[in-house]
Design an enzyme around this catalytic site. Structure first.
Site, PDB file in Angstrom:
ATOM      1  N   THR A 102       3.733   2.440  -7.450  1.00  0.00           N
ATOM      2  CA  THR A 102       4.187   1.116  -7.040  1.00  0.00           C
ATOM      3  C   THR A 102       2.970   0.197  -6.869  1.00  0.00           C
ATOM      4  O   THR A 102       1.845   0.685  -6.712  1.00  0.00           O
ATOM      5  CB  THR A 102       5.031   1.189  -5.751  1.00  0.00           C
ATOM      6  OG1 THR A 102       4.259   1.824  -4.738  1.00  0.00           O
ATOM      7  CG2 THR A 102       6.322   1.962  -5.986  1.00  0.00           C
ATOM      8  N   THR A 150       1.222  -2.135  -4.679  1.00  0.00           N
ATOM      9  CA  THR A 150       0.181  -2.081  -3.648  1.00  0.00           C
ATOM     10  C   THR A 150      -0.384  -0.673  -3.528  1.00  0.00           C
ATOM     11  O   THR A 150      -1.590  -0.486  -3.348  1.00  0.00           O
ATOM     12  CB  THR A 150       0.734  -2.558  -2.287  1.00  0.00           C
ATOM     13  OG1 THR A 150       1.208  -3.892  -2.444  1.00  0.00           O
ATOM     14  CG2 THR A 150      -0.322  -2.518  -1.202  1.00  0.00           C
ATOM     15  N   CYS A 151       0.477   0.318  -3.666  1.00  0.00           N
ATOM     16  CA  CYS A 151       0.046   1.709  -3.552  1.00  0.00           C
ATOM     17  C   CYS A 151      -0.977   2.062  -4.628  1.00  0.00           C
ATOM     18  O   CYS A 151      -1.972   2.724  -4.365  1.00  0.00           O
ATOM     19  CB  CYS A 151       1.254   2.641  -3.636  1.00  0.00           C
ATOM     20  SG  CYS A 151       2.544   2.260  -2.435  1.00  0.00           S
ATOM     21  N   SER A 152      -0.733   1.603  -5.851  1.00  0.00           N
ATOM     22  CA  SER A 152      -1.606   1.926  -6.984  1.00  0.00           C
ATOM     23  C   SER A 152      -2.827   1.022  -7.083  1.00  0.00           C
ATOM     24  O   SER A 152      -3.879   1.450  -7.545  1.00  0.00           O
ATOM     25  CB  SER A 152      -0.817   1.828  -8.294  1.00  0.00           C
ATOM     26  OG  SER A 152       0.158   2.837  -8.362  1.00  0.00           O
ATOM     27  N   LEU A 201      -4.136   3.847  -2.443  1.00  0.00           N
ATOM     28  CA  LEU A 201      -4.769   5.081  -2.924  1.00  0.00           C
ATOM     29  C   LEU A 201      -6.200   4.841  -3.409  1.00  0.00           C
ATOM     30  O   LEU A 201      -7.105   5.605  -3.031  1.00  0.00           O
ATOM     31  CB  LEU A 201      -3.910   5.730  -4.015  1.00  0.00           C
ATOM     32  CG  LEU A 201      -4.450   7.011  -4.650  1.00  0.00           C
ATOM     33  CD1 LEU A 201      -4.697   8.106  -3.614  1.00  0.00           C
ATOM     34  CD2 LEU A 201      -3.483   7.511  -5.735  1.00  0.00           C
TER      35      LEU A 201
END
Length: 157
Positions: free
Chosen positions: A45, A47-49, A53
């Site tokens: 997703t 923001t996550c990518s 992370l």
């Protein structure tokens, strides 16, 4: 919701490794260790990518230098997705853990219902765990990314 000073609830988290599927009990995984655990709504997703992370990947050596035994990322996804996402992000120094049925996330009280986006997912958070006890807990407000990032967690060590 879990709070600082609380012991982590026991649950099973999955990790796909070279030898196949490995199941970890939370009690054993975090026993006698100093760990950064961060969670996010979903692998791959935005923001996550793009930020969450990658920040931990970039600062992994600095966490280790401050005595962190390992960094773990958990999401309500399956272990195959978590491995593929970790591989695509070059996250070889991050333990990519799957909470496929959201049992760990629910036991923490940190689930959220996303409806047609993906159903039950994890809120975005980060915690410092020492010997199975939460010593720092930073839970994000909805749609925020301010307190669970790697830089903020590095500053608490």
């Amino acid at each position: 919701m879990i709070s600082q000073g609380s012991k982590l609830p026991n649950a099973t988290l999955a990790q796909l490794i070279a030898d196949g599927m490995k199941e970890h009990t939370v009690t054993e995984l975090f026993a006698n260790k100093k760990v950064i655990l961060f969670a996010l709504p979903g692998a791959f997703t935005p923001t996550c990518s793009a930020a969450h992370l990658p920040g931990y990947i970039t600062l992994a050596d600095e966490f280790q230098a401050k005595g962190v035994d390992f960094i773990a990322c958990v999401s309500v996804n399956d272990a195959f997705v978590m491995k593929a996402w970790g591989d695509s992000q070059n996250a070889e120094h991050i333990m990519m853990l799957a909470d496929g049925d959201a049992s760990f996330t629910k036991a923490l009280g940190l689930e959220m219902e996303t409806g047609s986006f993906g159903g039950v997912r994890s809120q975005r958070y980060a915690m410092l765990i020492e010997n199975g006890v939460v010593t720092t807990l930073n839970v994000e407000a909805p749609k925020a990314f301010e307190v669970s990032n790697a830089e903020t967690m590095l500053a608490v060590l």
